[in-house]
Every structure is written in C-alpha cells, then in structure tokens.
Write a protein that holds these residues in place. Structure first.
Motif, short mmCIF file in Angstrom:
data_model
loop_
_atom_site.label_atom_id
_atom_site.label_comp_id
_atom_site.label_asym_id
_atom_site.label_seq_id
_atom_site.Cartn_x
_atom_site.Cartn_y
_atom_site.Cartn_z
N ILE A 1 42.78 -3.38 38.03
CA ILE A 1 43.12 -3.78 39.38
C ILE A 1 42.82 -2.65 40.35
N ASP A 2 42.19 -2.98 41.48
CA ASP A 2 41.84 -1.95 42.45
C ASP A 2 43.01 -1.61 43.37
N THR A 18 43.87 -2.53 46.21
CA THR A 18 44.49 -3.58 47.02
C THR A 18 45.83 -4.01 46.43
N CYS A 19 46.06 -3.69 45.17
CA CYS A 19 47.31 -4.07 44.53
C CYS A 19 48.30 -2.91 44.45
N GLU A 30 45.48 -9.79 49.56
CA GLU A 30 44.38 -8.95 49.10
C GLU A 30 44.42 -8.78 47.58
N CYS A 31 45.61 -8.56 47.06
CA CYS A 31 45.78 -8.39 45.62
C CYS A 31 45.46 -9.69 44.88
N SER A 50 41.78 -10.16 44.67
CA SER A 50 41.22 -9.25 43.68
C SER A 50 41.40 -9.80 42.26
N PHE A 73 39.12 -9.86 52.70
CA PHE A 73 39.92 -10.31 51.57
C PHE A 73 40.70 -11.58 51.90
#
Length: 135
Positions: free
Chosen positions: A56-57, A59-60, A96-97, A100, A7
C-alpha cells in the motif's frame, strides 16, 4: 490538490463502472455455490498474488501511521471471470486509500468463475487481508 482530485475521480469512475457493468452481465448473483470462483490456475494463486503485489502506498497513511493493518474486501466475479464491484467492507478508509486498494485488485485478471449445476455463474467473494508492506 491535483493528486487528491485524480484519486477521487478514479474512485468514482471505478465505483460507477463496476455497478453498471454488473447489471448488464449478471441476472443473478450467488453467495453460495457448488464450486467457488478463484484467482489464477490454483486456489492458492491469490495468496501468492497478495504476498507479491499488496504494498500500500502513502495514500493509506495518516500522519505517517497506517490507516489499518487488515481489511475485508467484497467483490463480484462475473460468469466470464471478470472482477467487478470491489467494496472495502472494513475498515473505513479515505477515498484515496480505497482507490489505491482497488487498483491493486484490478491487476488480478485471470479469475475462474464460480459454478452452479455445471454452469458458470456470478458470485460474490469476500477476502480478508492482513500484514501489509508499507511504502
């Protein structure tokens, strides 16, 4: 560890590729124009895209809690309708967020560029987004 590295590398790649691409294609970037850039064929297509795709996955998430419930995104649409320079203006998020969120925005391919004096121009857009689905 490998997931974080991927990421992070994706984030740096996307960030730097957008910055360099903009300098080659946009000699001037407008903040106000006669006709704003828009996604799809109609002005409400972006709202539909966000409703259908903005999930949102993990990672958030911060310890199972969302890092945010709304965000402000600034991006550039070049003369050809390409999405460039995606920047998360608010809030401050993990790399990471951010990666994404940028990946979701990059799915929007069919932009109509802004027009000034009848010609397509590069322009900045700011989009406020709230009320997410969490995976």
């Amino acid at each position: 560890m490998a997931k974080k590295l991927i990421f992070t590398l994706l984030f740096f790649y996307l960030h730097h590729s957008f910055v360099f691409a903009q300098k080659e294609q946009c000699d001037r970037v407008y903040t106000t124009v006669e006709h704003s850039a828009f996604y799809g064929k109609k002005h409400d297509d972006m709202i539909r895209f966000i409703e259908q795709n903005f999930s949102i996955d993990t990672t958030c998430l911060d310890n199972g809690t969302p890092q945010f419930n709304s965000l402000r995104v600034k991006f550039l649409i070049d003369k050809k309708g390409n999405l460039k320079e995606i920047e998360i203006m608010e809030p401050v998020l993990s790399n990471e967020c951010i990666a994404s969120i940028k990946a979701i925005f990059l799915k929007m391919k069919t932009w109509t560029p802004a027009f000034q004096k009848g010609k397509p121009v590069c322009s900045y857009c700011i989009q406020n987004i709230s009320c997410f689905k969490w995976e």
